[in-house]
Design a protein around this motif. Sequence first.
Motif, PDB file in Angstrom:
ATOM      1  N   UNK A 216       0.792  -1.214   0.000  1.00  0.00           N
ATOM      2  CA  UNK A 216       0.000   0.000   0.000  1.00  0.00           C
ATOM      3  C   UNK A 216       0.829   1.270   0.000  1.00  0.00           C
ATOM      4  N   UNK A 217       0.152   2.385   0.273  1.00  0.00           N
ATOM      5  CA  UNK A 217       0.796   3.697   0.159  1.00  0.00           C
ATOM      6  C   UNK A 217       1.697   4.025   1.346  1.00  0.00           C
ATOM      7  N   UNK A 218       2.682   4.847   1.064  1.00  0.00           N
ATOM      8  CA  UNK A 218       3.609   5.369   2.069  1.00  0.00           C
ATOM      9  C   UNK A 218       4.045   6.742   1.582  1.00  0.00           C
ATOM     10  N   UNK A 219       4.819   7.446   2.386  1.00  0.00           N
ATOM     11  CA  UNK A 219       5.297   8.773   1.999  1.00  0.00           C
ATOM     12  C   UNK A 219       6.733   8.957   2.430  1.00  0.00           C
ATOM     13  N   UNK A 220       7.362   9.961   1.854  1.00  0.00           N
ATOM     14  CA  UNK A 220       8.741  10.231   2.219  1.00  0.00           C
ATOM     15  C   UNK A 220       9.162  11.639   1.878  1.00  0.00           C
ATOM     16  N   UNK A 221      10.290  12.031   2.465  1.00  0.00           N
ATOM     17  CA  UNK A 221      10.882  13.338   2.225  1.00  0.00           C
ATOM     18  C   UNK A 221      12.388  13.139   2.103  1.00  0.00           C
ATOM     19  N   UNK A 222      12.992  13.785   1.112  1.00  0.00           N
ATOM     20  CA  UNK A 222      14.443  13.786   0.928  1.00  0.00           C
ATOM     21  C   UNK A 222      14.901  15.236   0.940  1.00  0.00           C
ATOM     22  N   UNK A 223      15.939  15.530   1.735  1.00  0.00           N
ATOM     23  CA  UNK A 223      16.476  16.882   1.845  1.00  0.00           C
ATOM     24  C   UNK A 223      17.988  16.843   1.666  1.00  0.00           C
ATOM     25  N   UNK A 224      18.530  17.784   0.931  1.00  0.00           N
ATOM     26  CA  UNK A 224      19.982  17.935   0.812  1.00  0.00           C
ATOM     27  C   UNK A 224      20.287  19.427   0.714  1.00  0.00           C
ATOM     28  N   UNK A 225      21.341  19.837   1.433  1.00  0.00           N
ATOM     29  CA  UNK A 225      21.688  21.259   1.456  1.00  0.00           C
ATOM     30  C   UNK A 225      23.197  21.433   1.516  1.00  0.00           C
ATOM     31  N   UNK A 226      23.701  22.463   0.832  1.00  0.00           N
ATOM     32  CA  UNK A 226      25.135  22.742   0.927  1.00  0.00           C
ATOM     33  C   UNK A 226      25.484  23.249   2.319  1.00  0.00           C
ATOM     34  N   UNK A 227      26.656  22.866   2.781  1.00  0.00           N
ATOM     35  CA  UNK A 227      27.155  23.315   4.069  1.00  0.00           C
ATOM     36  C   UNK A 227      28.642  23.554   3.955  1.00  0.00           C
ATOM     37  N   UNK A 228      29.236  23.868   5.049  1.00  0.00           N
ATOM     38  CA  UNK A 228      30.668  24.131   5.044  1.00  0.00           C
ATOM     39  C   UNK A 228      31.421  22.852   4.669  1.00  0.00           C
ATOM     40  N   UNK A 229      32.114  22.857   3.559  1.00  0.00           N
ATOM     41  CA  UNK A 229      32.924  21.724   3.131  1.00  0.00           C
ATOM     42  C   UNK A 229      32.192  20.621   2.412  1.00  0.00           C
TER      43      UNK A 229
END
Length: 186
Positions: free
Chosen positions: A104-117
């Motif tokens: 059945x159904x599910x959900x998700x979130x993916x996050x990526x961000x630049x940081x120091x180095x």
Amino acid sequence: MGSDVRRRAFSALLGLALIGNLCAVAPAAAAAAAKVAPASADVFREQANKVGARSCADLYEALGQGLTRGAAYSVKTEADRTAPDAHLVQGVLGLTYDQPDLKGPAGGVVLAAPGQGGCEGYMVRVAPFQKPCAEVVSLLPAGSTAGEALSGVWRYQLAGNQGQALMIPSGAACVVVTLSGMTQRR
């Protein structure tokens, strides 16, 4: 992202995918038309590039592929319109599972961000299992350990530094929230 970092990323995320024996890679479904894309097509990289978020596209791709193992899915990727390569890129996903322990159904979130180095990223998956949480625990990777409960929500540290799982009882079912963070160094 170097091949060693990519291998470590996929190894860590594969552990998350093991919950419910979700190891098989399923093809991606386009958001509107549910048109099936070849398994080799990387929707996450394509969408990150399309919104101009190239600096963390490798990490975004690795997290997205790990999150979607074993599911048909669609993803909507967004980034800051004025400086997409300098800010967070995020994907919101709808997933559909057809596995022995998860359907059945599910959900998700993916996050990526630049940081120091480099870049930092995180993925969250919310999947309802049609069995009690006490039974779902047996599906966690071997060596996972129970942590302190949070207001009645079971918390587990997944083996191999693969992240955490929260298990939320919902009647006779169990909603499992898996969380995993990663970094990519330049």
